[in-house]
Enzyme design. Sequence first.
Site, short mmCIF file in Angstrom:
data_model
loop_
_atom_site.label_atom_id
_atom_site.label_comp_id
_atom_site.label_asym_id
_atom_site.label_seq_id
_atom_site.Cartn_x
_atom_site.Cartn_y
_atom_site.Cartn_z
N LYS A 27 0.85 -1.20 0.00
CA LYS A 27 0.00 0.00 0.00
C LYS A 27 0.88 1.24 0.00
O LYS A 27 1.84 1.34 0.76
CB LYS A 27 -0.94 0.00 1.20
CG LYS A 27 -1.84 1.24 1.28
CD LYS A 27 -3.02 1.06 2.18
CE LYS A 27 -2.75 1.24 3.65
NZ LYS A 27 -2.22 2.56 4.05
N GLU A 42 -9.20 7.57 3.53
CA GLU A 42 -9.17 7.86 4.97
C GLU A 42 -9.68 9.27 5.26
O GLU A 42 -9.26 10.24 4.61
CB GLU A 42 -7.72 7.71 5.48
CG GLU A 42 -7.57 8.05 6.96
CD GLU A 42 -6.24 7.60 7.57
OE1 GLU A 42 -5.41 7.01 6.85
OE2 GLU A 42 -6.07 7.88 8.77
O1 KIV Z 1 -1.13 2.56 8.75
C1 KIV Z 1 -2.31 2.21 8.85
O2 KIV Z 1 -2.72 1.57 9.82
C2 KIV Z 1 -3.22 2.58 7.78
C3 KIV Z 1 -4.68 2.55 8.12
C4 KIV Z 1 -5.02 3.79 8.84
C5 KIV Z 1 -5.51 2.37 6.91
O3 KIV Z 1 -2.81 2.96 6.72
#
Ligand code: KIV
Length: 270
Positions: A119, A188
């Site tokens: 991600k 988010e």
């Molecule tokens: O780092 C994380 O936990 C995230 C979530 C807030 C989606 O990116």
Amino acid sequence: MSQPSARKHITNTELLAMKVRGEKIVSLTAYDASFAHILDKAGVEMILVGDSLGMVVQGQSTTVPVTIEEMAYHSKLVSRGIERALLVTDMPFMSYPDPHSAVENAAVLMQQGHAHMVKLEGGQKILDSVEHLVNQGIPVCGHLGLLPQSVNQLGGYKVQGKEDAEANIIIHDAKCLQQAGASAIVVECIPASLAEKITQAVDIPIIGIGAGVNCDGQVLVSYDMLDITVGKRPKFSKNFMLEAGNVADAVGAYVSAVKNKTFPSQEHSF
Ligand code: KIV
């Protein structure tokens, strides 16, 4: 010759099929094998090794100091606790400043951390990296709206996309990430109405956190929903330990609440 026994994990195509069926995708963060095991058994489909570990595990004030080695380490621990869930691991701050570095660092997360997907935060600025990762066979999850790695630029943890111009940029970014080959996007801290528009505008799953109930799925920081985060819990999270006697029941209640669309309610949305 017999095939090596491959454990059957949820895949990015299954997440896509869930969107088509209108079945909510449940996601939570994990940072170690024991928690990952509980989440996996409770039916969490996507386990995220978030760089939020910088805050909830390491006690730092932002995610910025988290390193690629730390992400790979926690991802490896989590991978040992799961049998079914898709393992998504965050690429930390400055690990994807250009397409070449992005692929090099994503390879560390996949080879040492056993991540199934990585991600990355951002829209237009990271499209080249996303495209390059996808071309190398690395599945990518985008992250739009509030970008914690850019907190110093944003001036704090604030709701994003409240103005039309800003909302349109986020919708455009989501379409571009899809075009670049992303398999899913986390959104988010954005208004629920904007998250709904994004969810309808793209074919890939949109996973919300503080983005209302009309996303394709939901994610929370597990320490927030288990009420073990130090300090104030974010408005969009809910304490699922209140009515549960133990961690497994709290996670089970969250899975049910996401599946039957009772979480997030208005109270947990913007
Ligand atoms: O780092 C994380 O936990 C995230 C979530 C807030 C989606 O990116």
